[in-house]
Design a protein around this motif. Sequence first.
Motif, PDB file in Angstrom:
ATOM      1  N   ILE A  76       0.986  -1.262  -0.011  1.00 50.18           N
ATOM      2  CA  ILE A  76      -0.004   0.020   0.086  1.00 50.18           C
ATOM      3  C   ILE A  76       1.051   1.254  -0.108  1.00 50.18           C
ATOM      4  CG2 ILE A  76      -1.696   1.520   1.299  1.00 50.18           C
ATOM      5  CD1 ILE A  76      -2.933  -1.509   2.450  1.00 50.18           C
ATOM      6  N   VAL A  77       2.023   1.155   0.662  1.00 49.88           N
ATOM      7  CA  VAL A  77       2.933   2.359   0.671  1.00 49.88           C
ATOM      8  C   VAL A  77       3.710   2.397  -0.323  1.00 49.88           C
ATOM      9  CG1 VAL A  77       4.614   3.491   2.003  1.00 49.88           C
ATOM     10  CG2 VAL A  77       3.000   2.358   3.410  1.00 49.88           C
ATOM     11  N   GLN A  78       3.888   1.371  -0.944  1.00 45.60           N
ATOM     12  CA  GLN A  78       4.554   1.637  -2.356  1.00 45.60           C
ATOM     13  C   GLN A  78       3.778   2.118  -3.349  1.00 45.60           C
ATOM     14  OE1 GLN A  78       6.126  -2.267  -3.726  1.00 45.60           O
ATOM     15  NE2 GLN A  78       6.752  -2.984  -1.493  1.00 45.60           N
ATOM     16  N   ALA A  79       2.561   2.086  -3.284  1.00 47.59           N
ATOM     17  CA  ALA A  79       1.686   2.569  -4.388  1.00 47.59           C
ATOM     18  C   ALA A  79       1.267   3.986  -4.143  1.00 47.59           C
ATOM     19  CB  ALA A  79       0.274   1.791  -4.327  1.00 47.59           C
ATOM     20  N   ASP A 121       1.353   6.108  12.130  1.00 47.01           N
ATOM     21  CA  ASP A 121       0.909   5.668  11.090  1.00 47.01           C
ATOM     22  C   ASP A 121       1.618   6.453   9.890  1.00 47.01           C
ATOM     23  OD1 ASP A 121      -2.590   5.718  12.112  1.00 47.01           O
ATOM     24  OD2 ASP A 121      -1.105   4.239  12.268  1.00 47.01           O
ATOM     25  N   VAL A 122       1.292   5.922   8.612  1.00 48.76           N
ATOM     26  CA  VAL A 122       1.918   6.449   7.506  1.00 48.76           C
ATOM     27  C   VAL A 122       0.833   6.913   6.754  1.00 48.76           C
ATOM     28  CG1 VAL A 122       3.462   6.102   5.403  1.00 48.76           C
ATOM     29  CG2 VAL A 122       3.903   5.170   7.621  1.00 48.76           C
ATOM     30  N   GLU A 123       0.785   8.167   6.119  1.00 52.51           N
ATOM     31  CA  GLU A 123      -0.115   8.669   5.300  1.00 52.51           C
ATOM     32  C   GLU A 123      -0.017   8.210   3.816  1.00 52.51           C
ATOM     33  OE1 GLU A 123      -1.274  13.021   7.677  1.00 52.51           O
ATOM     34  OE2 GLU A 123      -0.764  12.884   5.626  1.00 52.51           O
ATOM     35  N   VAL A 124      -1.107   7.929   3.009  1.00 51.56           N
ATOM     36  CA  VAL A 124      -0.867   7.316   1.709  1.00 51.56           C
ATOM     37  C   VAL A 124      -1.968   8.035   1.026  1.00 51.56           C
ATOM     38  CG1 VAL A 124       0.173   5.181   2.195  1.00 51.56           C
ATOM     39  CG2 VAL A 124      -2.045   5.294   2.430  1.00 51.56           C
ATOM     40  N   ASP A 125      -1.485   8.065  -0.262  1.00 52.32           N
ATOM     41  CA  ASP A 125      -2.482   8.670  -1.319  1.00 52.32           C
ATOM     42  C   ASP A 125      -2.657   7.572  -2.644  1.00 52.32           C
ATOM     43  OD1 ASP A 125      -4.178  10.036  -3.230  1.00 52.32           O
ATOM     44  OD2 ASP A 125      -2.436  11.456  -3.778  1.00 52.32           O
ATOM     45  N   VAL A 126      -3.510   6.806  -2.487  1.00 50.95           N
ATOM     46  CA  VAL A 126      -3.708   5.883  -3.448  1.00 50.95           C
ATOM     47  C   VAL A 126      -5.205   5.867  -4.114  1.00 50.95           C
ATOM     48  CG1 VAL A 126      -1.775   4.274  -2.555  1.00 50.95           C
ATOM     49  CG2 VAL A 126      -4.404   4.003  -1.857  1.00 50.95           C
ATOM     50  N   THR A 127      -5.366   5.475  -5.410  1.00 46.92           N
ATOM     51  CA  THR A 127      -6.582   5.123  -5.837  1.00 46.92           C
ATOM     52  C   THR A 127      -6.604   3.729  -6.104  1.00 46.92           C
ATOM     53  OG1 THR A 127      -8.108   5.566  -7.957  1.00 46.92           O
ATOM     54  CG2 THR A 127      -5.989   5.198  -8.284  1.00 46.92           C
ATOM     55  N   VAL A 128      -7.758   3.187  -5.721  1.00 49.09           N
ATOM     56  CA  VAL A 128      -7.956   1.591  -5.699  1.00 49.09           C
ATOM     57  C   VAL A 128      -8.920   1.117  -6.955  1.00 49.09           C
ATOM     58  CG1 VAL A 128      -8.809  -0.270  -4.158  1.00 49.09           C
ATOM     59  CG2 VAL A 128      -7.861   1.670  -3.003  1.00 49.09           C
TER      60      VAL A 128
END
Length: 677
Positions: free
Chosen positions: A437-440, A478-485
């Motif tokens: 998830i973080v990679q994305a 936590d690590v914030e992420v910005d992904v479209t799924v």
Amino acid sequence: MPIVESVGRFPAQTGVASQPAAPDHHVAEVLDKANRRSQTYGVSVHEEPDYTSPSRGHMSSAMDENRFLFQHAAPIMETLYGQIANTHSMVLLTSAQGMVLHSLGDNDFLEKASRVALVPGTDWSEKTKGTNAIGTALSEEEAITVHGNQHYMSANQSLTCSCSPIFDPHGQVIGTLDVTGDHRSYHQHTLALVRMSAQLIENHMFAGSFPKAVRLHFHSRPEFLGTLVEGIAVFSPEGRFISANRSAQFQLGLSHHALQAHTFSSLFNLPISALFELFSGSASIPRQLGMHNGVSVWCRTEIKPAGPWSHPSLAPVEQEGGATPSSARTATPTQSRCKPHLSSLQYLDTGDAQIKSVIQKLRRIVDRDIPVMILGETGTGKDLLAQAIHNDSARARMPFVAVNCASIPETLIEAELFGYEEGAFTGARKKGAIGKIVQADGGTLFLDEIGDMPRHLQARLLRVLQERKVSPLGARKDVEVDVTVVCATHKNIREMISRGEFREDLYYRLNGLVVRLPALRERTDFEVVVKKVLKSLCEGEPHITISSDVMTLLASYHWPGNLRQLHNLLRTAVVMVDTDGVIDAEHLPDDFLEELSIANNAPLAVEASLIASAPVAIANSEEVFTDGVRLQDVTLNTMAQMLRIHRGNVSAAAKALGVSRNTIYRKKNLLPPDLLN
């Protein structure tokens, strides 16, 4: 280390049992040596299988140690399982010590497998199980089939196991690939299929392991460049030998160990600077080189200048599908390196009304941060559509990270998705690991087979989607992420919700837009799809076409494996095609033609039965009719059709019809010449 080059077609399993031939002298010697080792290890013939399950920490540690192998083997295992499905069999991946790491199997065989300890975590080395395909393949470092009572332990003698060792890019055994099934369902092609799949895993590992090396692709026949059987050798910029895959070792006539004493110059009779000059013009055009053993081979590589004033260097050749591999040892996300026209929504629009409707819907929501759920049977191209959505979005230059929820063991999927900190669990690697998830972050996360995600992880995924934050295992923040799924499944999620197997709140979070891909047999653009797949397989190769008879055959098939099955069949046909560049029926696998005649021509089976059971009646059947048609006319037309499909091969036609060759020969003289044209 034995070196095997596999060229030819490898039919998928048909489920029809056949008796194995008596082992040849070499195999008999291997089995005899294995039995003597088993006695030395003190293995008891009548010993019960070990049902002891490894601890979760021990299994997790083993998976972490073999992550490199698993990442490259998992997708090929899926493809292999698709070819042997419904044959009472399972596919196994093991470590170099013989521990089962991962398995895929038919439901009806899984229970039997558990009774003989064919489950992840079990040790199948010769020291614990005696003579068996996995342990013996590791001991001998060669592929082998162990059938029925050839197993040392009587508890395993109901099995037939075909296993091939897997060698890492440095020539060391890293694990094995095995197909195990009921001994009554033995198939003579299984070992070849396993060996080919193991070699494919090796080539995948090999391709990304030397990103800065000079890499040469070669084969004595130019049409085999870019295929599974091409030789790949890598050298340092100064010409020092680094490594070579199995096909390269076979062609060079030297083992990996022996090649360590060589250089590019000693192997190809040229200084490596001459290689730069040879490919300084059109690098994509194959050129001929002479090897040290006098054999002439066709070579291909790609030359890119390292900088405007620097000497040209040899860059990695682009892989199938257009992507240049990154180092396989680092879990970097998959960037959008595919050629845009190969993976865009426009490219996938090939004229089918259902596909056009799907694409029109997707174009409206691109870059709107709306999650997409793709439904469809296995092999319908859900992954291609997900990649196309990403490539047509503003996130195209950011990572596209695919996670197959069905191929990752349940014990590892949490760590794979969310990552973990150092010391989070026993066996965790130093410095931890970044989750998918973080990679994305900044790009697209593709969750394939979302229906197979364990329920206890569904709540964690829902929290990530709602809060846009990931909490790695063992992390304090936590690590914030910005992904479209984008997610995909072949399962009925609504039915899973009603059975309590899938969270309803997660479903409604994921199904912003639900689209369904039609099965290949339902599409109206079949011929266009076939030509596009064929073109993608022939890039940089001489143009290959399909005869009208074969196109008619393909269009009449039901394609249970959809696009994936079509791609595999055409890939084999391209390798088998003659110099005229036209794919005919003889270039298709025999089992495919047999299945086609059984599935789509049921009347032929009846007619064949009539031919075989009543030859005298048919020979005098002027007054015998069926549905208004004289039986002899039906019989002769059936025979003529099979002879045309098999280009006059009487044996193949007889086999397809289920009759003897003598029956065909007796009737052949009754056939009008025009029926055979």
